[in-house]
Design a protein around this motif. Sequence first.
Motif, PDB file in Angstrom:
ATOM      1  N   GLY A  15      -5.860   4.509   3.203  1.00 37.37           N
ATOM      2  CA  GLY A  15      -6.218   3.291   2.804  1.00 37.37           C
ATOM      3  C   GLY A  15      -5.301   2.102   3.444  1.00 37.37           C
ATOM      4  N   THR A  16      -4.092   2.482   3.868  1.00 43.90           N
ATOM      5  CA  THR A  16      -3.278   1.362   4.229  1.00 43.90           C
ATOM      6  C   THR A  16      -3.610   0.506   5.525  1.00 43.90           C
ATOM      7  OG1 THR A  16      -1.922   2.999   4.989  1.00 43.90           O
ATOM      8  CG2 THR A  16      -1.139   1.864   2.629  1.00 43.90           C
ATOM      9  N   ASP A 266      -1.021  -6.124  -0.452  1.00 38.23           N
ATOM     10  CA  ASP A 266      -1.689  -7.447  -0.607  1.00 38.23           C
ATOM     11  C   ASP A 266      -1.006  -8.393   0.344  1.00 38.23           C
ATOM     12  OD1 ASP A 266       1.064  -7.819  -1.391  1.00 38.23           O
ATOM     13  OD2 ASP A 266       0.697  -7.592  -3.429  1.00 38.23           O
ATOM     14  N   ILE A 267      -1.135  -9.649   0.041  1.00 40.71           N
ATOM     15  CA  ILE A 267      -0.615 -10.583   1.089  1.00 40.71           C
ATOM     16  C   ILE A 267       0.794 -10.543   1.605  1.00 40.71           C
ATOM     17  CG2 ILE A 267      -0.864 -13.276   1.724  1.00 40.71           C
ATOM     18  CD1 ILE A 267      -3.092 -13.377  -0.345  1.00 40.71           C
ATOM     19  N   SER A 271       2.354  -2.487  -1.379  1.00 44.12           N
ATOM     20  CA  SER A 271       1.343  -1.899  -1.321  1.00 44.12           C
ATOM     21  C   SER A 271       1.226  -1.047  -2.565  1.00 44.12           C
ATOM     22  CB  SER A 271       1.080  -0.669  -0.175  1.00 44.12           C
ATOM     23  OG  SER A 271       1.556   0.288  -0.595  1.00 44.12           O
ATOM     24  N   ASP A 272       0.091  -1.167  -2.983  1.00 42.19           N
ATOM     25  CA  ASP A 272      -0.066  -0.495  -4.502  1.00 42.19           C
ATOM     26  C   ASP A 272      -1.501   0.249  -4.735  1.00 42.19           C
ATOM     27  OD1 ASP A 272       0.808   0.489  -6.878  1.00 42.19           O
ATOM     28  OD2 ASP A 272       0.386  -1.287  -7.999  1.00 42.19           O
ATOM     29  N   HIS A 273      -1.536   1.206  -5.464  1.00 40.13           N
ATOM     30  CA  HIS A 273      -2.833   2.015  -5.565  1.00 40.13           C
ATOM     31  C   HIS A 273      -4.223   1.085  -6.145  1.00 40.13           C
ATOM     32  CE1 HIS A 273      -1.823   6.017  -5.009  1.00 40.13           C
ATOM     33  NE2 HIS A 273      -0.675   5.868  -5.617  1.00 40.13           N
ATOM     34  N   THR A 274      -5.136   1.057  -5.333  1.00 42.49           N
ATOM     35  CA  THR A 274      -6.382   0.525  -6.005  1.00 42.49           C
ATOM     36  C   THR A 274      -6.524   1.154  -7.416  1.00 42.49           C
ATOM     37  OG1 THR A 274      -7.562   1.911  -4.419  1.00 42.49           O
ATOM     38  CG2 THR A 274      -7.238  -0.407  -4.019  1.00 42.49           C
ATOM     39  N   LEU A 316     -11.144  -1.939  -1.102  1.00 39.51           N
ATOM     40  CA  LEU A 316      -9.897  -1.991  -0.559  1.00 39.51           C
ATOM     41  C   LEU A 316      -9.939  -3.509  -0.034  1.00 39.51           C
ATOM     42  CD1 LEU A 316      -9.436   1.319   1.579  1.00 39.51           C
ATOM     43  CD2 LEU A 316      -8.690   0.866  -0.770  1.00 39.51           C
ATOM     44  N   GLY A 317     -10.618  -4.449  -0.243  1.00 42.31           N
ATOM     45  CA  GLY A 317     -10.661  -5.618   0.216  1.00 42.31           C
ATOM     46  C   GLY A 317     -11.166  -5.791   1.778  1.00 42.31           C
TER      47      GLY A 317
END
Lengths: 691, 267
Positions: A15-16, A266-267, A271-274, A316-317
């Motif tokens: 996902g990253t 994030d901006i 990075s963190d889990h959704t 995931l945006g």
Amino acid sequence: MNFLFLNQLLYIDPGTGGFIVGNLLPIIIGIFTAFFGIILVFFKRIFNFFKNHKIIFIIVIIVLLVGILIVIGVFILGKESDYPYRIIILGFDGLSPLKIESLINEGKLPNFAELKETGTFAHLSTTNPSQSPVAWTGFSTGQNPGKTGVFDFIKRDPKTYRLTLSMSQIHGESVIPATKSKRLWHYTTKKKVPAVIISCPVTFPPDRIYGKLLSGMGVPDILGTQGTFSFYTTRKVRTKDVGGNVFHVNKTNLMVMDLLGPRKMDISGKSDHTKVPFKVEIDDANNQKIRITFQEKTTEVELHKWSEWQEVTFDLGFLKKVKGIFKFYLVENDEEFSLYAGAINFDPREPFLPISSPGEYSKQLVDQMGLFYTLGMPMDTWALNEQRLTEEPFLEQVNEVLREKTELLEYELSRFEKGLLYCYFESPDIIQHMFYRYIDTLHPLYEKNEKYEKVIESWYEKMDNILGNVMRRIREGDTIIVLSDHGFDTFRRSVHINSWLRENGYLELRNPQAASGGELLQFVDWSRTKAYAIGFGAIYINQKGREKEGIVGQGQETELLKEEIRKKLTGWIDPKYGVPVVNNVYKQEEIFSGSLVNETPDIFIGFNTGYRASWQTALGAVPEQTIEDNLKKWSGDHLHDPVLIPGIFFSNRPVITETPSIYDITPSVLKLIGYTDKELEKFDMDGQPIF
Amino acid sequence: MDYLDNLEQRSLYIIREAYSRYRNCALLWSTGKDSTAMLWIARKAFLGKIPFPVIHIDTTYNSKEVYTFREMYEKEWGLNLIIAQNKMAIEKGMGPECNEKSECCEALKTIALKKTLEENSCNVLLAGIRGDEHEVLVREKGISRQCMDIFPDTRNMQATILDMYQSEIKTDNRLRIHPMIFWTVTDIWHYIKREKIPVLSRYFAHSGKRYKNIGCEPCCTPVDSTATTVKKIIKEHEDIRAAGKNGKTAEPEDAYTIQKLKSLGYM
């Protein structure tokens, strides 16, 4: 199957990165549109150009004609093969020839018995080491690990001493396959023999083939791991399991918990889990079921029953969504509450990364048989090992995976007219790993249980039924091949190879007084270490010029050291049982050959049955003891000396050898479909046709 | 891995497993080819030093060569050799000439063995019975081919077949384990050739005769043969097998086998 424990450690998160569905059609349409657009816009100029340069015009016309002829030629040559028969290969992971013989004698496996009587039964030599990914890669390529590069569950980078999984690597959008070697289905594709390949290990990412392929062992869950479960509990247990995450909750009538999804950046670059929250409602009057609500759907989960498939979408945006499926299991709901959620599998209708060839094949299967497990190794072995699930739900799950697989095979068989069909069954391996402690009275965890001591035997009978179904559909000229990648035996004692190396002066820790060293070789003093172990029996010499801080000279110095270690290891007797720990010690050059041989271990230990490299060894740990009882439910294994645990080979055809090898299967199939001996020679395989 | 490696590893496994499970093992060694091959594998299984006793049943009627061979390799291989002898019966003059053969076998072999097992508290006996000999057992007693069974103490008791893993010794019974059950006579000779295992010279033809088995001298008769090397013996066995397939009768080894089985308490 042994590397699920690396999940957290070698965490790779798809996902990253971004992900593009691999569809070339829009690109081709775009190019054509642009091309014709240019011609239309400049038509007049082009016309005038050719009017003045007639020779160029003639050359262009000739080139076009040749092009058309080539296309026609390719089309004619590329027509489907006229091989009229069917070759059906059943891959039963871990079936042991000794157990099969004994059950045949007892009259319990009528179909295996019939095939033995009317065709061929033999012990199948397997790869060294006898690990499933290695062996099934050996099967499908006909090549030894020195050529395929798949030689252990875990590899190391000598330049950093860092460990990686030997399965495919996911880097953002792309998946790098574990091997570059050509597989059985590459050759069938070349001859346009239609092939159906169901869940063969090490087939992720899926190869494009002439036919259909569903990826097997190696397909990750949506976290990019080989299967991470979640366990929500009121009990005060440790929060970090090997195969999953544990979340502590306080029991109330309404609880809110989170499902962990892929990581999202994030901006700020963090990075963190959704997360997808879900609501659990408990009815005080009825503890037999709970209600779970998330993403606007409510489902009832009954006590001690697996739920229906749950569908979840993680956002995931940037318009990226990941769809997953999983099942709940309500473990307890009285004073204490425990809820289990299995690893979140890719939704086969819309997998985050392709898991089949063609891509829509996995979706078609859902239309046919409903949702199914897509995770490469779907069984919750670590949940059982960590005692989050008991034997019952575990068995139910393994049965369910087997049902799905049998249904899938049945469906494909019903429409299979000619070519190759391969279907893989992982469950006999899993069942033997987890239930050996009920049949080996000498196992440290042995307990008498009349129900569970029959489980392994019953699995052999289930495989016999599957074989029977296939045998009933065989037509004249068809070929059946049944094989396992290795046999099975007990796993009583865990061997810490690094600790043995330390005890014998080959490995030093930075603090010589330390009782033990941590995982990942992190406290190793490389300036004084001659050899180190990772994986399930591999020893690497800390060689100058190859390893980052190597101290042993390449060539003679390394060779002498290898011989010295071999001698010492083969003389090692376990005081507990009075038998040798090691059956054989293999040097690199004795078991590996090919262009990738330099990546393979310098020494590989062939353990005696009952003994195996410990889980700690696999991760490069240096515990205090050199050997100890195996107190995990994972009680059977095959990571022993391959000569002690051959696999099975059955066929309805006679064979020209008494000792077939797993490398012989692919060349044999290729010969059947029309490859000549001369062509086979060019493929650089380590096996020979045996039909 | 070739065919012989596979057989060797299977036998090796059974021997080790037997010792892991029951330390009070003993290996039965007649000095014949099958039990010598088994002994060879047992030495491999324990890196040269067998950790349990090796029993030789000595009826005193063996040929001289047997005794020389036994002593030579007892020393060379560092065996813990126990001689099983029914001295009382021997003193009383028991022998094949003056007694019924079956009576003699019972006294000098079966009783001698049982006594020795008791004296040395051995409950588990590794015996070099081959699969093709075992066919006789299958015919005689309906016992299927398994790597172990319970040593029946009473004559009428049917031997119980056990799975290696699930076996437990019942109080009054001993366990008999057959590490060579997968082997045929030809396999044994191929293995002897490959491993260069020493065997008694009686197996090779002298003046057109050779012995196929090592029993008591008065009860063994040599067969016509020109096989003077292991290679020729293998050829001879393969010819016999081929003849059998062509409908001719294969040469029976039944008489010897039955005698051997008696000493193991089967009959």
